[in-house]
Design a protein around this motif. Structure first.
Motif, PDB file in Angstrom:
ATOM      1  N   GLY A   1       0.989  -1.274   0.115  1.00 44.06           N
ATOM      2  CA  GLY A   1      -0.140   0.103  -0.142  1.00 44.06           C
ATOM      3  C   GLY A   1       0.771   1.280  -0.056  1.00 44.06           C
ATOM      4  O   GLY A   1       0.669   2.332  -0.637  1.00 44.06           O
TER       5      GLY A   1
ATOM      6  N   GLU B   1      -9.331   5.335   3.539  1.00 40.47           N
ATOM      7  CA  GLU B   1      -7.995   5.622   2.969  1.00 40.47           C
ATOM      8  C   GLU B   1      -7.786   5.664   1.543  1.00 40.47           C
ATOM      9  O   GLU B   1      -7.307   6.546   0.875  1.00 40.47           O
ATOM     10  CB  GLU B   1      -6.901   4.704   3.691  1.00 40.47           C
ATOM     11  CG  GLU B   1      -5.348   4.716   3.115  1.00 40.47           C
ATOM     12  CD  GLU B   1      -4.860   6.189   3.727  1.00 40.47           C
ATOM     13  OE1 GLU B   1      -3.933   6.765   3.107  1.00 40.47           O
ATOM     14  OE2 GLU B   1      -5.486   6.711   4.844  1.00 40.47           O
ATOM     15  N   LEU B   2      -8.533   4.861   0.859  1.00 44.47           N
ATOM     16  CA  LEU B   2      -8.631   4.485  -0.688  1.00 44.47           C
ATOM     17  C   LEU B   2      -9.244   5.834  -1.134  1.00 44.47           C
ATOM     18  O   LEU B   2      -8.927   6.110  -2.054  1.00 44.47           O
ATOM     19  CB  LEU B   2      -9.330   3.370  -0.836  1.00 44.47           C
ATOM     20  CG  LEU B   2      -8.677   1.961  -0.803  1.00 44.47           C
ATOM     21  CD1 LEU B   2      -9.576   1.078  -0.718  1.00 44.47           C
ATOM     22  CD2 LEU B   2      -7.538   1.799  -1.823  1.00 44.47           C
ATOM     23  N   GLN B   3     -10.506   6.436  -0.627  1.00 41.87           N
ATOM     24  CA  GLN B   3     -11.213   7.460  -0.996  1.00 41.87           C
ATOM     25  C   GLN B   3     -10.352   8.716  -0.966  1.00 41.87           C
ATOM     26  O   GLN B   3     -10.138   9.563  -2.011  1.00 41.87           O
ATOM     27  CB  GLN B   3     -12.320   7.651  -0.198  1.00 41.87           C
ATOM     28  CG  GLN B   3     -13.208   8.932  -0.831  1.00 41.87           C
ATOM     29  CD  GLN B   3     -14.626   9.083   0.031  1.00 41.87           C
ATOM     30  OE1 GLN B   3     -14.244   9.190   1.273  1.00 41.87           O
ATOM     31  NE2 GLN B   3     -15.592   8.656  -0.425  1.00 41.87           N
TER      32      GLN B   3
ATOM     33  N   CYS C   1      -7.135   8.902  -0.980  1.00 42.76           N
ATOM     34  CA  CYS C   1      -5.994   8.895  -1.956  1.00 42.76           C
ATOM     35  C   CYS C   1      -6.390   8.901  -3.345  1.00 42.76           C
ATOM     36  O   CYS C   1      -5.652   9.926  -4.166  1.00 42.76           O
ATOM     37  CB  CYS C   1      -5.137   7.384  -1.707  1.00 42.76           C
ATOM     38  SG  CYS C   1      -4.155   6.911  -0.190  1.00 42.76           S
ATOM     39  N   HIS C   2      -7.492   8.486  -3.829  1.00 47.29           N
ATOM     40  CA  HIS C   2      -8.039   8.596  -4.927  1.00 47.29           C
ATOM     41  C   HIS C   2      -8.631   9.824  -5.376  1.00 47.29           C
ATOM     42  O   HIS C   2      -8.430  10.557  -6.547  1.00 47.29           O
ATOM     43  CB  HIS C   2      -8.996   7.440  -5.385  1.00 47.29           C
ATOM     44  CG  HIS C   2      -8.217   6.095  -5.494  1.00 47.29           C
ATOM     45  ND1 HIS C   2      -7.452   5.691  -6.389  1.00 47.29           N
ATOM     46  CD2 HIS C   2      -8.475   4.961  -4.637  1.00 47.29           C
ATOM     47  CE1 HIS C   2      -7.037   4.338  -6.298  1.00 47.29           C
ATOM     48  NE2 HIS C   2      -7.819   4.008  -5.200  1.00 47.29           N
TER      49      HIS C   2
ATOM     50  N   THR D   1      -8.849  -4.526  -1.909  1.00 45.83           N
ATOM     51  CA  THR D   1      -7.907  -3.864  -2.393  1.00 45.83           C
ATOM     52  C   THR D   1      -7.519  -4.352  -3.821  1.00 45.83           C
ATOM     53  O   THR D   1      -7.326  -3.699  -4.909  1.00 45.83           O
ATOM     54  CB  THR D   1      -6.479  -3.916  -1.663  1.00 45.83           C
ATOM     55  OG1 THR D   1      -6.862  -3.397  -0.266  1.00 45.83           O
ATOM     56  CG2 THR D   1      -5.387  -3.090  -2.197  1.00 45.83           C
TER      57      THR D   1
ATOM     58  N   LEU E   1     -10.462  -3.449  -6.165  1.00 45.43           N
ATOM     59  CA  LEU E   1     -10.431  -1.963  -6.449  1.00 45.43           C
ATOM     60  C   LEU E   1      -9.170  -1.705  -7.531  1.00 45.43           C
ATOM     61  O   LEU E   1      -9.304  -0.968  -8.441  1.00 45.43           O
ATOM     62  CB  LEU E   1     -10.211  -1.110  -5.311  1.00 45.43           C
ATOM     63  CG  LEU E   1     -11.629  -0.882  -4.722  1.00 45.43           C
ATOM     64  CD1 LEU E   1     -11.453  -0.363  -3.281  1.00 45.43           C
ATOM     65  CD2 LEU E   1     -12.531  -0.163  -5.403  1.00 45.43           C
ATOM     66  N   SER E   2      -8.132  -2.371  -7.297  1.00 47.31           N
ATOM     67  CA  SER E   2      -6.899  -2.143  -8.037  1.00 47.31           C
ATOM     68  C   SER E   2      -7.265  -2.422  -9.439  1.00 47.31           C
ATOM     69  O   SER E   2      -6.750  -1.974 -10.382  1.00 47.31           O
ATOM     70  CB  SER E   2      -5.411  -2.763  -7.295  1.00 47.31           C
ATOM     71  OG  SER E   2      -4.559  -2.670  -8.313  1.00 47.31           O
TER      72      SER E   2
END
Length: 247
Positions: free
Chosen positions: A34, A109-111, A113-114, A144, A147-148
């Motif tokens: 990550g 965290e993903l939201q 970052c993106h 993950t 989504l990746s």
């Protein structure tokens, strides 16, 4: 009477070794991978956004940082995915958890970052607790990976969303996107190891053809199912369903 003390010591040593190995794999797959992913994305973003002054080496250095991070992620992914897929006895550390509560931090965290990278990513969690027996680290890896995989094929300006909700007898996790879609002839083999359906992402991202196979393996370890509905040019929806645990 038979002395089994030696066999018990051997089994204890084996269990301890496997526990340490699994802990290392989980650190590699979640924390280190990550971090490299974030470094790669930020380096790419800065390289595109910063003005290139005459003679400046910053764009070149950022490109080196991006390529190095990408190679490191690929090596980690290949190591972890091959090891998990070839370890029939990988132990799950399943706990009874509120699925929305444990998935909220990685989704936030993903939201974040993106969002920094200008990508439209949203998620929705159930209003009331929904319980299941999960190995949280491994199920986070499924999230993950999905989504990746999705973001690789979603054009700039596209939409990616995650929904966690109660389902009959359990919990449902759906990853929806507005990507280029998956050709119908590739869908039956999508979750196979080293799948012939693998292809480069829209931005040239490489793939081993193992990510979705790993998702399928982990979901089945949880006695769940995973599937996809997709049409070219109309996007894709990946659905994971896991049995619930009574409140």
């Amino acid at each position: 009477m038979r002395d089994i003390s030696a066999a018990k010591r051997h089994q204890a040593n084996s269990d301890a070794f496997n526990a340490r190995k699994n802990a290392v794999l989980e650190i590699l797959s979640h924390d280190l991978n990550g971090s490299f992913a974030l470094v790669q994305q930020i380096a790419d973003f800065l390289r595109q956004e910063l003005p290139a002054a005459a003679g400046a080496r910053v764009p070149e250095l950022l490109s080196v940082l991006e390529r190095t991070s990408r190679r490191s992620r690929r090596m980690i992914r290949e190591l972890v995915e091959v090891e998990f897929l070839t370890s029939a006895n990988t132990d799950l550390k399943r706990d009874r958890v509120d699925v929305g509560a444990v998935l909220r931090p990685p989704l936030e965290e993903l939201q974040r970052c993106h969002g920094l990278l200008g990508q439209r990513f949203t998620y929705a969690l159930p209003a009331k607790p929904v319980y299941a027996l999960l190995d949280v680290n491994k199920m986070t890896q499924v999230l993950t990976n999905l989504l990746s995989n999705t973001l690789k094929f979603t054009p700039d300006g596209g939409q990616v969303s995650v929904a966690v909700e109660a389902a009959p007898g359990g919990v449902r996790l759906q990853v929806r996107d507005t990507d280029v879609g998956i050709p119908a002839d590739r869908q039956p083999v999508l979750f196979e190891r080293f799948t012939p359906a693998r292809r480069r992402g829209l931005r040239g991202e490489e793939t081993t053809g193992l990510g979705l196979a790993l998702c399928k393996t982990i979901v089945e370890w949880h006695h769940g199912t995973i599937g996809v509905v997709s049409a070219e040019g109309q996007g894709s929806t990946f659905t994971v369903e896991i049995p619930g645990a009574d409140a």
